[in-house]
Design an enzyme around this catalytic site. Sequence first.
Site, PDB file in Angstrom:
ATOM      1  N   SER A  56      -8.635  -1.735  -2.041  1.00 18.58           N
ATOM      2  CA  SER A  56      -7.810  -0.883  -1.364  1.00 18.58           C
ATOM      3  C   SER A  56      -7.289  -1.517  -0.055  1.00 18.58           C
ATOM      4  CB  SER A  56      -8.527   0.304  -0.718  1.00 18.58           C
ATOM      5  OG  SER A  56      -7.506   1.354  -0.884  1.00 18.58           O
ATOM      6  N   GLU A  63       9.512  -1.599   8.058  1.00 18.94           N
ATOM      7  CA  GLU A  63      10.230  -0.746   7.482  1.00 18.94           C
ATOM      8  C   GLU A  63       9.403   0.592   6.884  1.00 18.94           C
ATOM      9  OE1 GLU A  63      12.163  -4.771   7.727  1.00 18.94           O
ATOM     10  OE2 GLU A  63      10.086  -3.670   7.044  1.00 18.94           O
ATOM     11  N   SER A  64       8.092   0.583   7.040  1.00 15.64           N
ATOM     12  CA  SER A  64       7.004   1.603   6.844  1.00 15.64           C
ATOM     13  C   SER A  64       5.806   0.898   6.202  1.00 15.64           C
ATOM     14  CB  SER A  64       7.591   2.748   5.910  1.00 15.64           C
ATOM     15  OG  SER A  64       6.388   3.755   5.973  1.00 15.64           O
ATOM     16  N   HIS A  69      -4.347   0.947  -4.301  1.00 17.79           N
ATOM     17  CA  HIS A  69      -5.674   0.927  -4.689  1.00 17.79           C
ATOM     18  C   HIS A  69      -6.054   0.728  -6.059  1.00 17.79           C
ATOM     19  CE1 HIS A  69      -9.967   2.350  -3.914  1.00 17.79           C
ATOM     20  NE2 HIS A  69      -9.882   2.679  -5.312  1.00 17.79           N
ATOM     21  N   CYS A  84      11.991   2.601   4.751  1.00 14.78           N
ATOM     22  CA  CYS A  84      13.077   3.570   5.155  1.00 14.78           C
ATOM     23  C   CYS A  84      14.070   2.446   5.597  1.00 14.78           C
ATOM     24  CB  CYS A  84      12.669   4.228   6.542  1.00 14.78           C
ATOM     25  SG  CYS A  84      11.452   3.289   7.608  1.00 14.78           S
TER      26      CYS A  84
END
Length: 426
Positions: A56, A63-64, A69, A84
């Site tokens: 994970s 940009e985020s 997983h 974004c």
Amino acid sequence: MSNALGNHILVEFMGCDPHIMNDVSSIERDMVGAAQKAGATVINSTFHHFSPYGVSGVVVIQESHLAIHTWPEYGYAAVDLFTCGEMDAWISFDFLKECFGAKQYSAIEMKRGAIQLLTRNEFDITSMREKATEWRNPEMYTRNVWFTDKDEDQGLSLRFTGEVFYDVQSPFQRVRILESYKYGKMLTLDNMVMTTEVDEYHYHEMIAHPAMFTHGNVKNVLVIGGGDGGTIREILRHPGVEKVTMVEIDGEVIEACKQHLPNIASQFDNPKLNLIVDDGIAFVNNADPGTYDLVIVDGSDPVGPAEGLFSVSFYQNCHKALKEGGILVAQGESPKFNEKVFSELNFVLRGIFGAENAPVSLFFVPTYPTGMWSFQYGLKGAPSPKKVENHAEMDSFSEANGLRYYNSEIHMGTFATPNFVKELLK
Ligand code: SAM
């Protein structure tokens, strides 16, 4: 100008190579690569390898984020590409599809934060930060790649740099050299930590010196396993030793350590060494009776090739191969991690060597689960290690060799058994 704050692609990658799906370092590398391929600025990456399998992780970008997983047992990965700004996350999607060798996939794209549904608050942004953080060196992002060695209830996690210096699937096990931030380079076999640059001496000094000083006149030694070379390094510090026969089943372990752990694997060219790459169980089975002063079983945990290193017949053969007055020392697992194996091994050794002739030495290895580990002894007519008196000799040897764990106090203390261990061994 987009009419949404963010773009979210939910991806299902299927029919992927299970080994890739279980490889935390290559997944971290590919997820970071996917972000960079799409022109993102990577802030940090945090990845975790679960035992027995599954990975994970998240890559935080300016940009985020990109998150994943995996279920190696299904060859499946659930991936989130949330961005974004102008970044085109489909570039990351294509990159990962290649990296994971996904045979099937599905992807849903959804806009997040539809502007027309949001009301902007009038709070003073400047108060929060003078100017937007300018990432001076986008390459230098914080990597949080975690390696975990655990059983179903407890484990040990080490943050590692993500660098993989050696990675070979041998006929016996997966041999890897990784690098951890705190303990330097480390050898792992099938995701279990075997030895690290920073704390290896705890284990290697304690597997060798208490027995050497208890016996007092060791000339001929047999080491089963010990592929990293740390045990023979310590044994060969003793000038009285004439010959060390080492039988390691996996040549890849020796190669990996020679290349990447040279301070541990420093004695493989020693003329007193007789190195045999073969199964130690078969070797001891065919060994001549009464040959060795000291037999050391420096084996891995009781899985795969090492399972037989915890059997009655193996230790009966070790007993036979020892001279009268000889000593056996075996990697004894932990009374706090795999209690059952620990107590069963001692039961076997007491059965073969005698109830009073199977003492246990406890010591600390920070990079083994629980940090508390053991060596278990078999004394074939040898004196008890608790009754040795040559303390001055031990301490001058320790000083002369720059030892960092072993000395006469430790020698005496290591055979002191806490009540809960006495209980376990009853
Ligand atoms: N310190 C480690 C521990 O406590 O788990 C052990 C280190 S040493 C690297 C263990 C070695 O035993 C490995 O190199 C492994 O290949 C070797 N080994 C396992 N089974 C073996 C067998 N049947 N014969 C010889 N060597 C064996």
